[in-house]
Design an enzyme around this catalytic site. Structure first.
Site, PDB file in Angstrom:
ATOM      1  N   HIS A 136       6.911 -10.138  -3.693  1.00  8.80           N
ATOM      2  CA  HIS A 136       6.216 -11.140  -4.514  1.00  8.80           C
ATOM      3  C   HIS A 136       7.172 -11.993  -5.362  1.00  8.80           C
ATOM      4  CE1 HIS A 136       2.322  -9.692  -3.398  1.00  8.80           C
ATOM      5  NE2 HIS A 136       2.465  -8.514  -3.968  1.00  8.80           N
ATOM      6  N   ASP A 173       2.410  -5.302   4.279  1.00  8.57           N
ATOM      7  CA  ASP A 173       1.807  -4.943   2.988  1.00  8.57           C
ATOM      8  C   ASP A 173       0.447  -5.643   2.879  1.00  8.57           C
ATOM      9  OD1 ASP A 173       2.928  -3.966  -0.006  1.00  8.57           O
ATOM     10  OD2 ASP A 173       1.376  -5.511  -0.099  1.00  8.57           O
ATOM     11  N   HIS A 175      -0.902  -7.080   0.481  1.00 10.68           N
ATOM     12  CA  HIS A 175      -0.832  -8.318  -0.295  1.00 10.68           C
ATOM     13  C   HIS A 175       0.073  -9.318   0.418  1.00 10.68           C
ATOM     14  CE1 HIS A 175      -1.619  -5.018  -3.237  1.00 10.68           C
ATOM     15  NE2 HIS A 175      -2.530  -5.884  -3.666  1.00 10.68           N
ATOM     16  N   ASP A 257      -0.212  -0.165   1.404  1.00  6.44           N
ATOM     17  CA  ASP A 257      -1.442  -0.301   0.623  1.00  6.44           C
ATOM     18  C   ASP A 257      -2.618  -0.868   1.418  1.00  6.44           C
ATOM     19  OD1 ASP A 257       0.079  -2.602   0.698  1.00  6.44           O
ATOM     20  OD2 ASP A 257       0.162  -2.895  -1.467  1.00  6.44           O
TER      21      ASP A 257
HETATM   22 ZN   LIG Z   1       1.006  -4.648  -1.863  1.00  6.14          ZN
END
Ligand SMILES: [Zn+2]
Length: 324
Positions: A136, A173, A175, A257
């Site tokens: 991120h 991931d 996200h 996740d």
């Molecule tokens: Zn994540």
């Protein structure tokens, strides 16, 4: 370069999987109740404890490594934000502790050393177990628990230091890897493919975000979707494009996740789905880049699921390493 496509069917001197980690990663302490805790790395370490891996300390990343992705004023800003005690906050959910820079540098150094080792033939593939995660972190912005863009840094290191021409980055991931996308937006030598739940933090990752050279593939997945949906999406939209790209190295942002038990998201992947996806990535690596895969831990916040998924992921890497 000591290895290349002509060695795809050759004999490797070190048929093994390397595991890079470092106890300094525990120095990155987040406030109580924060999901990105040292216990995550302990769970991964415990899950991998019985495996026959080449265990190596992740070195400290250097400014040279980081500067390939982040400008000097950003690095200076992070250094200045490190508190003497307690925490400083650099983003809505990203905090720095006195040891956070040391930990983050192990992540950068770990992925770059893993690239060095795999490209030199010292290991077939590698997994980097570090925290904080990295995908991120944008060019000038720490966010989403991340400080430096580890996997983008590894890609630039492979390109600019080792002279590779084509590197693929797969980010599974849950996200979106907005930081990796930002850092590699203008980089034609990298194919970046991300699957992620959408809508979900950080809000980016729509299919029409394709990069300056149409080298970015975003595959949003709906909340509640399953491992079967994921497999279909990869088989249709991501894997064929990696084949066409013919990478010389595959990097993986390995967040776990998307597992159905994870508290931060709502996909329904199983451990077997992570095994399948890792096998697909290794198949592509075997076909195009002599099996060379460097994978780095990103998210994963249910400790039992994280441990089981990381073990499944590394087991595939290890089996492929020995099979070479
Ligand atoms: Zn994540």
């Amino acid at each position: 370069m000591s290895s290349g496509p002509d060695q795809q069917h050759g004999v490797y001197s070190a048929m093994t999987t390397a595991l890079f980690s470092h106890s300094d990663c525990d120095l990155h302490v987040e406030p109580p109740g924060h999901p990105e805790q040292s216990a995550r790395l302990a769970a991964v370490a415990h899950a991998l404890a019985g495996m026959d891996l080449l265990r190596l300390d992740a070195p400290l990343g250097t400014d040279t490594d980081i500067l390939r992705c982040h400008p000097a004023p950003y690095i200076a800003r992070i250094r200045k934000a490190i508190p003497a005690t307690g925490w400083s906050q650099v983003d809505g959910d990203t905090y720095l502790a006195p040891g956070s820079l040391q930990a983050a540098l192990r992540g950068v150094g770990g992925v770059c050393a893993a690239v060095d080792l795999v490209l030199s033939g010292g290991a077939s593939n590698a997994f980097v177990a570090s925290r904080p995660p990295g995908h991120h972190a944008e060019t000038n912005t720490a966010m989403g628990f991340c400080i430096f863009g580890n996997i983008a840094t590894a890609a630039k290191h492979a390109l600019d230091h080792h002279g590779l021409s084509r590197v693929a980055v797969v980010d599974f991931d849950v996200h979106h890897g907005n930081g990796t996308q930002d850092l590699l937006w203008n980089e034609p030598r990298v194919l970046f493919a991300s699957s992620h739940q959408m809508p979900l933090y950080p809000g980016t990752g729509a299919e029409n975000e394709v990069g300056a050279h149409r080298q970015i593939i975003n595959i949003p997945l709906r909340a509640g979707s399953t491992g079967a949906d994921m497999r279909a999406a990869y088989a249709t939209h991501i894997l064929p494009k990696i084949v066409s790209f013919a990478p010389e190295l595959i990097l993986v942002s390995a967040g776990f996740d998307a597992h159905r038990d994870d508290p931060l998201a709502n996909l329904n992947w199983s451990v077997a789905d992570f095994t399948w996806l890792t096998q697909q990535i290794c198949d592509l690596a075997d076909a195009h880049c002599a099996g060379r895969v460097v994978s780095a831990l990103e998210g994963g916040y249910d400790l039992d699921a994280l441990a089981a998924c990381a073990a499944a992921h590394v087991t595939v890497l290890k089996d492929r390493g020995y099979a070479r």
